[in-house]
Design an enzyme around this catalytic site. Sequence first.
Site, PDB file in Angstrom:
ATOM      1  N   CYS A  84      53.901  81.670  63.292  1.00  0.00           N
ATOM      2  CA  CYS A  84      52.954  82.162  62.296  1.00  0.00           C
ATOM      3  C   CYS A  84      52.862  83.670  62.470  1.00  0.00           C
ATOM      4  CB  CYS A  84      51.583  81.531  62.526  1.00  0.00           C
ATOM      5  SG  CYS A  84      50.282  82.207  61.490  1.00  0.00           S
ATOM      6  N   ASN A  85      53.215  84.396  61.431  1.00  0.00           N
ATOM      7  CA  ASN A  85      53.176  85.858  61.509  1.00  0.00           C
ATOM      8  C   ASN A  85      51.762  86.356  61.766  1.00  0.00           C
ATOM      9  OD1 ASN A  85      55.966  86.952  60.091  1.00  0.00           O
ATOM     10  ND2 ASN A  85      55.363  84.911  59.458  1.00  0.00           N
ATOM     11  N   THR A  86      50.811  85.779  61.047  1.00  0.00           N
ATOM     12  CA  THR A  86      49.427  86.253  61.110  1.00  0.00           C
ATOM     13  C   THR A  86      48.874  86.130  62.529  1.00  0.00           C
ATOM     14  OG1 THR A  86      49.218  85.418  58.859  1.00  0.00           O
ATOM     15  CG2 THR A  86      47.192  86.023  59.967  1.00  0.00           C
ATOM     16  N   TYR A 112      44.774  81.307  57.679  1.00  0.00           N
ATOM     17  CA  TYR A 112      44.628  82.370  58.673  1.00  0.00           C
ATOM     18  C   TYR A 112      44.622  83.745  58.016  1.00  0.00           C
ATOM     19  CZ  TYR A 112      45.398  79.568  62.945  1.00  0.00           C
ATOM     20  OH  TYR A 112      45.282  78.711  64.003  1.00  0.00           O
ATOM     21  N   ASP A 136      51.169  76.914  64.152  1.00  0.00           N
ATOM     22  CA  ASP A 136      50.996  77.593  62.860  1.00  0.00           C
ATOM     23  C   ASP A 136      49.630  77.151  62.327  1.00  0.00           C
ATOM     24  OD1 ASP A 136      51.713  79.148  60.540  1.00  0.00           O
ATOM     25  OD2 ASP A 136      52.111  77.290  59.480  1.00  0.00           O
ATOM     26  N   SER A 137      49.222  77.777  61.223  1.00  0.00           N
ATOM     27  CA  SER A 137      47.950  77.388  60.622  1.00  0.00           C
ATOM     28  C   SER A 137      48.079  76.079  59.834  1.00  0.00           C
ATOM     29  CB  SER A 137      47.470  78.495  59.682  1.00  0.00           C
ATOM     30  OG  SER A 137      48.454  78.719  58.692  1.00  0.00           O
ATOM     31  N   CYS A 178      55.543  85.428  56.119  1.00  0.00           N
ATOM     32  CA  CYS A 178      54.582  84.355  56.388  1.00  0.00           C
ATOM     33  C   CYS A 178      55.430  83.095  56.425  1.00  0.00           C
ATOM     34  CB  CYS A 178      53.549  84.290  55.267  1.00  0.00           C
ATOM     35  SG  CYS A 178      52.574  82.770  55.251  1.00  0.00           S
ATOM     36  N   THR A 179      55.231  82.281  57.451  1.00  0.00           N
ATOM     37  CA  THR A 179      56.142  81.132  57.621  1.00  0.00           C
ATOM     38  C   THR A 179      56.021  80.094  56.507  1.00  0.00           C
ATOM     39  OG1 THR A 179      54.541  80.258  59.169  1.00  0.00           O
ATOM     40  CG2 THR A 179      56.529  81.249  60.079  1.00  0.00           C
TER      41      THR A 179
HETATM   42  N1  DGL Z   1      51.905  80.766  58.011  1.00  0.00           N
HETATM   43  C1  DGL Z   1      51.094  81.832  58.402  1.00  0.00           C
HETATM   44  C2  DGL Z   1      51.868  83.112  58.612  1.00  0.00           C
HETATM   45  O1  DGL Z   1      53.029  83.064  58.936  1.00  0.00           O
HETATM   46  C3  DGL Z   1      49.743  82.048  57.777  1.00  0.00           C
HETATM   47  C4  DGL Z   1      49.328  81.301  56.558  1.00  0.00           C
HETATM   48  C5  DGL Z   1      47.814  81.284  56.414  1.00  0.00           C
HETATM   49  O2  DGL Z   1      47.222  80.405  57.058  1.00  0.00           O
HETATM   50  O3  DGL Z   1      47.242  82.153  55.737  1.00  0.00           O
HETATM   51  O4  DGL Z   1      51.352  84.183  58.477  1.00  0.00           O
END
Ligand code: DGL
Length: 264
Positions: A72-74, A41, A9-10, A180-181
Amino acid sequence: MMEYIGVVDSGVGGLDILKVLIKEFNHENFYYIGDNLNLPYGAKTKEQLEQYGIVLAQYLEAQGAKMIVIACNTLSLNAIEIMREHVSIPIYGIVRPTIKGMLNHKNIKHVLVLATQATVNSHRYVDFLNELDQDVIVYQQVAPKLVDYIEGNKIALIDDAIKEYVDIYQKKIDGIILGCTHYPIVRDHFIKLYPHLEFFDSRQQMKQLVKEKLNELNMKASINNKQVIKIHASKSISDLKSASEHFFNYDNVQLLEGGIFLEQ
Ligand code: DGL
């Protein structure tokens, strides 16, 4: 060489998923990377996310990862294909499993996807949802303050930020995908503010997916294995730890930082 399930993840968001996986698969070793060097991210381009994804996948494979879960979705939505091209281990994303889990809920017909800018830009939540159920009406909303506040451990500011993003939709929707996680870390705040809505995140589906893949690929660790957990921040492990200690237990976890990207 020690074998791991790699999780990326980020920052702290994926720790919410890691927590569930550690407990469920208690003989498996886990190697988690929180890429707080490149956070957030959500504000990055697809090209940048692809570059990070390649480095992270190759790094995890070199550490002994037998599979990678992108928590991480992104990153899943913007880079999973190119990551798969650069390593020989399987890589799994979280978006389709989350959507399938939600669609099992028959009464959800109007849904808000709350997500990062890069996830919204990819438009893939809307496409996947409509591919699986053409009757679902999907709204998308970017919620950048939430990642900032969660990473900065400013939980007192969360309620106002959630209201700023969700209030205008609350009468039109039956549920919200926490896309977003980072957001499920503050799911209690969502539930308290909108008790009439359903909330969906990736944890249960991710657990199910890992279980299926470990079986299918015959990759389960021995039941005699004593679980090893490594958490590696690409920039600062103390930042990662202080933003997550309130929901993640760091006992028996090996901590590492730096050395993944050519940051100097
Ligand atoms: N946790 C990440 C996600 O699920 C991204 C958060 C980020 O770094 O902007 O999208």
